[in-house]
Design a protein around this motif. Sequence first.
Motif, PDB file in Angstrom:
ATOM      1  N   GLY A   1      34.196 -19.897 -26.423  1.00 17.13           N
ATOM      2  CA  GLY A   1      35.061 -20.416 -27.572  1.00 17.13           C
ATOM      3  C   GLY A   1      34.112 -21.240 -28.462  1.00 17.13           C
ATOM      4  N   ALA A   2      34.847 -21.835 -29.476  1.00 18.02           N
ATOM      5  CA  ALA A   2      34.258 -22.651 -30.508  1.00 18.02           C
ATOM      6  C   ALA A   2      33.264 -24.038 -29.884  1.00 18.02           C
ATOM      7  CB  ALA A   2      35.368 -23.307 -31.688  1.00 18.02           C
ATOM      8  N   GLY A   3      33.788 -24.311 -28.643  1.00 21.77           N
ATOM      9  CA  GLY A   3      33.217 -25.674 -28.252  1.00 21.77           C
ATOM     10  C   GLY A   3      31.595 -25.636 -27.909  1.00 21.77           C
TER      11      GLY A   3
ATOM     12  N   ALA B   1      29.863 -25.749 -31.397  1.00 23.01           N
ATOM     13  CA  ALA B   1      29.988 -27.401 -31.896  1.00 23.01           C
ATOM     14  C   ALA B   1      28.883 -28.119 -31.610  1.00 23.01           C
ATOM     15  CB  ALA B   1      31.322 -27.855 -31.184  1.00 23.01           C
ATOM     16  N   PRO B   2      27.874 -28.031 -30.617  1.00 21.28           N
ATOM     17  CA  PRO B   2      26.567 -28.814 -30.741  1.00 21.28           C
ATOM     18  C   PRO B   2      25.600 -28.283 -31.820  1.00 21.28           C
ATOM     19  CG  PRO B   2      27.409 -28.526 -28.616  1.00 21.28           C
ATOM     20  CD  PRO B   2      28.263 -27.691 -29.342  1.00 21.28           C
ATOM     21  N   SER B   3      25.857 -27.180 -32.145  1.00 22.80           N
ATOM     22  CA  SER B   3      24.959 -26.483 -33.340  1.00 22.80           C
ATOM     23  C   SER B   3      25.674 -26.943 -34.811  1.00 22.80           C
ATOM     24  CB  SER B   3      25.176 -24.833 -33.309  1.00 22.80           C
ATOM     25  OG  SER B   3      24.583 -24.296 -32.131  1.00 22.80           O
TER      26      SER B   3
ATOM     27  N   THR C   1      35.093 -26.842 -34.612  1.00 20.52           N
ATOM     28  CA  THR C   1      36.090 -26.343 -33.690  1.00 20.52           C
ATOM     29  C   THR C   1      37.342 -26.175 -34.814  1.00 20.52           C
ATOM     30  OG1 THR C   1      36.688 -28.489 -32.767  1.00 20.52           O
ATOM     31  CG2 THR C   1      34.861 -27.207 -31.520  1.00 20.52           C
ATOM     32  N   PHE C   2      38.382 -25.321 -34.004  1.00 21.14           N
ATOM     33  CA  PHE C   2      39.414 -24.971 -34.527  1.00 21.14           C
ATOM     34  C   PHE C   2      40.344 -26.278 -34.541  1.00 21.14           C
ATOM     35  CE2 PHE C   2      37.304 -21.029 -34.217  1.00 21.14           C
ATOM     36  CZ  PHE C   2      37.485 -20.489 -35.870  1.00 21.14           C
ATOM     37  N   ARG C   3      40.435 -26.757 -33.278  1.00 21.55           N
ATOM     38  CA  ARG C   3      41.755 -27.520 -32.895  1.00 21.55           C
ATOM     39  C   ARG C   3      40.930 -28.728 -32.657  1.00 21.55           C
ATOM     40  NH1 ARG C   3      42.487 -22.619 -31.534  1.00 21.55           N
ATOM     41  NH2 ARG C   3      44.388 -21.754 -32.188  1.00 21.55           N
TER      42      ARG C   3
ATOM     43  N   THR D   1      32.992 -13.371 -26.359  1.00 21.97           N
ATOM     44  CA  THR D   1      33.308 -14.704 -27.261  1.00 21.97           C
ATOM     45  C   THR D   1      34.349 -14.560 -28.208  1.00 21.97           C
ATOM     46  OG1 THR D   1      32.021 -16.271 -28.491  1.00 21.97           O
ATOM     47  CG2 THR D   1      31.281 -13.900 -28.770  1.00 21.97           C
ATOM     48  N   GLN D   2      34.898 -15.550 -28.556  1.00 18.75           N
ATOM     49  CA  GLN D   2      35.819 -15.451 -29.573  1.00 18.75           C
ATOM     50  C   GLN D   2      35.206 -15.867 -31.021  1.00 18.75           C
ATOM     51  OE1 GLN D   2      39.755 -17.674 -28.032  1.00 18.75           O
ATOM     52  NE2 GLN D   2      38.028 -18.396 -26.759  1.00 18.75           N
ATOM     53  N   ASN D   3      34.175 -16.455 -30.783  1.00 17.76           N
ATOM     54  CA  ASN D   3      33.364 -17.061 -31.743  1.00 17.76           C
ATOM     55  C   ASN D   3      32.639 -15.807 -32.851  1.00 17.76           C
ATOM     56  OD1 ASN D   3      33.828 -19.247 -30.632  1.00 17.76           O
ATOM     57  ND2 ASN D   3      31.560 -19.548 -29.924  1.00 17.76           N
TER      58      ASN D   3
ATOM     59  N   GLY E   1      33.967 -23.985 -23.369  1.00 16.55           N
ATOM     60  CA  GLY E   1      34.250 -24.224 -24.763  1.00 16.55           C
ATOM     61  C   GLY E   1      35.432 -23.695 -25.378  1.00 16.55           C
ATOM     62  N   SER E   2      36.372 -23.259 -24.669  1.00 17.11           N
ATOM     63  CA  SER E   2      37.440 -22.762 -25.163  1.00 17.11           C
ATOM     64  C   SER E   2      38.858 -23.607 -24.809  1.00 17.11           C
ATOM     65  CB  SER E   2      37.711 -21.252 -25.054  1.00 17.11           C
ATOM     66  OG  SER E   2      39.078 -20.869 -25.501  1.00 17.11           O
ATOM     67  N   SER E   3      39.931 -23.683 -25.918  1.00 15.14           N
ATOM     68  CA  SER E   3      41.072 -24.357 -25.663  1.00 15.14           C
ATOM     69  C   SER E   3      41.834 -23.591 -24.723  1.00 15.14           C
ATOM     70  CB  SER E   3      41.885 -25.047 -26.883  1.00 15.14           C
ATOM     71  OG  SER E   3      41.892 -23.732 -27.579  1.00 15.14           O
ATOM     72  N   LEU E   4      41.610 -22.331 -24.742  1.00 17.46           N
ATOM     73  CA  LEU E   4      42.302 -21.297 -23.700  1.00 17.46           C
ATOM     74  C   LEU E   4      43.680 -21.355 -24.022  1.00 17.46           C
ATOM     75  CD1 LEU E   4      40.466 -22.269 -20.494  1.00 17.46           C
ATOM     76  CD2 LEU E   4      39.821 -20.235 -22.228  1.00 17.46           C
ATOM     77  N   VAL E   5      44.430 -21.358 -25.504  1.00 18.96           N
ATOM     78  CA  VAL E   5      45.739 -21.454 -25.953  1.00 18.96           C
ATOM     79  C   VAL E   5      46.091 -20.215 -26.620  1.00 18.96           C
ATOM     80  CG1 VAL E   5      45.700 -24.051 -25.575  1.00 18.96           C
ATOM     81  CG2 VAL E   5      45.295 -22.779 -27.722  1.00 18.96           C
TER      82      VAL E   5
HETATM   83  P1  OAD Z   1      39.207 -24.423 -30.199  1.00 18.91           P
HETATM   84  O1  OAD Z   1      38.994 -25.158 -31.344  1.00 18.91           O
HETATM   85  O2  OAD Z   1      40.652 -24.095 -29.854  1.00 18.91           O
HETATM   86  O3  OAD Z   1      38.834 -25.290 -28.754  1.00 18.91           O
HETATM   87  C1  OAD Z   1      37.465 -25.802 -28.828  1.00 18.91           C
HETATM   88  C2  OAD Z   1      37.507 -26.111 -27.258  1.00 18.91           C
HETATM   89  O4  OAD Z   1      36.072 -26.568 -27.039  1.00 18.91           O
HETATM   90  C3  OAD Z   1      38.134 -27.446 -27.038  1.00 18.91           C
HETATM   91  O5  OAD Z   1      39.066 -27.245 -25.864  1.00 18.91           O
HETATM   92  C4  OAD Z   1      37.110 -28.785 -26.877  1.00 18.91           C
HETATM   93  O6  OAD Z   1      37.574 -29.606 -26.050  1.00 18.91           O
HETATM   94  C5  OAD Z   1      35.940 -27.777 -26.438  1.00 18.91           C
HETATM   95  N1  OAD Z   1      34.581 -28.235 -26.759  1.00 18.91           N
HETATM   96  C6  OAD Z   1      34.374 -29.024 -27.955  1.00 18.91           C
HETATM   97  N2  OAD Z   1      33.009 -29.143 -28.121  1.00 18.91           N
HETATM   98  C7  OAD Z   1      32.327 -29.179 -26.828  1.00 18.91           C
HETATM   99  C8  OAD Z   1      31.140 -29.447 -26.320  1.00 18.91           C
HETATM  100  N3  OAD Z   1      30.262 -29.657 -26.815  1.00 18.91           N
HETATM  101  N4  OAD Z   1      30.796 -29.210 -24.688  1.00 18.91           N
HETATM  102  C9  OAD Z   1      32.191 -28.430 -24.224  1.00 18.91           C
HETATM  103  N5  OAD Z   1      33.568 -28.204 -24.862  1.00 18.91           N
HETATM  104  C10 OAD Z   1      33.373 -28.474 -26.103  1.00 18.91           C
HETATM  105  O7  OAD Z   1      38.567 -23.252 -30.063  1.00 18.91           O
HETATM  106  P2  OAD Z   1      38.807 -21.713 -29.401  1.00 18.91           P
HETATM  107  O8  OAD Z   1      39.387 -21.873 -28.040  1.00 18.91           O
HETATM  108  O9  OAD Z   1      37.671 -20.968 -29.665  1.00 18.91           O
HETATM  109  O10 OAD Z   1      40.995 -17.397 -33.721  1.00 18.91           O
HETATM  110  O11 OAD Z   1      39.902 -20.996 -30.285  1.00 18.91           O
HETATM  111  C11 OAD Z   1      40.143 -19.872 -30.209  1.00 18.91           C
HETATM  112  C12 OAD Z   1      40.566 -19.243 -31.505  1.00 18.91           C
HETATM  113  O12 OAD Z   1      41.506 -19.772 -32.193  1.00 18.91           O
HETATM  114  C13 OAD Z   1      39.541 -18.968 -32.387  1.00 18.91           C
HETATM  115  O13 OAD Z   1      38.648 -17.739 -32.190  1.00 18.91           O
HETATM  116  C14 OAD Z   1      40.094 -18.813 -33.855  1.00 18.91           C
HETATM  117  C15 OAD Z   1      41.077 -19.743 -33.581  1.00 18.91           C
HETATM  118  O14 OAD Z   1      42.437 -19.848 -34.365  1.00 18.91           O
HETATM  119  C16 OAD Z   1      40.754 -16.667 -34.825  1.00 18.91           C
HETATM  120  O15 OAD Z   1      40.225 -17.255 -35.891  1.00 18.91           O
HETATM  121  C17 OAD Z   1      41.364 -15.301 -34.845  1.00 18.91           C
END
Ligand code: OAD
Length: 264
Positions: free
Chosen positions: A21-23, A26-28, A32-34, A99-101, A207-211
């Motif tokens: 996921g977005a995490g 993030a280091p690039s 992230t979204f949340r 990937t969700q990215n 690196g996904s919030s898994l929600v």
């Molecule tokens: P989120 O933004 O919900 O979650 C990102 C997660 O990455 C969080 O749980 C952070 O704790 C973690 N994180 C951030 N930086 C990190 C790092 N350097 N190392 C390890 N973990 C890190 O992003 P997603 O789970 O990808 O959908 O969000 C899922 C979907 O919701 C996205 O694809 C998007 C969004 O709405 C659509 O646009 C359809």
Amino acid sequence: DDLESLAAAVDGTDSVVAFTGAGISAPSGVPTFRGDDGVWDRFDEGQFEYGRFQRDPAGFWEDRLELQAVMFDEEYEPNAGHVALADLAAEGILDGILTQNTDGLHREAVRSVTDADGGDRRTDADSETPILELHGNSQRVRCVECGQRQDNDTITERVEDGEVPPRCECGGVYKPDVVLFGEQLPATVLQRARSLTRESDVFLAIGSSLVVEPAASLPRIANSTGATVAVVNLEATPCDSIADVRCREDVTEALPRFRDAVDP
Ligand code: OAD
């Protein structure tokens, strides 16, 4: 540590699947979204709903430009986390990168690893290690009528020059080639992701919030079909309770360590 023990236990015949996921980006520099400063703090999800695109494609595209300016405001590059997964793919250890990215960084990392190696290792083109972009790819747009694809940069320039909404030669409106809220995920990609997940022996949720779906259920499917599930995330996630390994670490540290500990 746990992640290293897991890596040491990975057998050459095991199927290892990474789900990101977005995490991981993030280091690039991709936000992230949340969480703090998340994209959905700055924008209303409703602006990017499929229904909004259909009702008001011009307004949608104007908002989309602002979203792109925030999300992809610079030339971003794969980081050590993407590269570690690309190395594992090149070594034939990873059976899939899901990937969700939509940033395309997994593809870029796989390409760069292959190029650096003189092209004699596996590539995505061989489809040895599929990269499944479940939410599509922001670098492309697609005509809603004829399906023709175009480079997003080209179309973005046209929108900046006042062509809203941008249209294909056939008259159809272009839509970013990504899954919008309220839009179905492409069924075949989702099916492939589910079957790779069911067949996996080791499933890494990175690196996904898994929600949101399908992120919320893929680790549970892996768990229910007997895989060892590892969650790599800076924070706790709702799947921690079913995870065999929880790694609260930055992806750029955890994933290279995992790669180095896996014995090809
Ligand atoms: P989120 O933004 O919900 O979650 C990102 C997660 O990455 C969080 O749980 C952070 O704790 C973690 N994180 C951030 N930086 C990190 C790092 N350097 N190392 C390890 N973990 C890190 O992003 P997603 O789970 O990808 O959908 O969000 C899922 C979907 O919701 C996205 O694809 C998007 C969004 O709405 C659509 O646009 C359809």
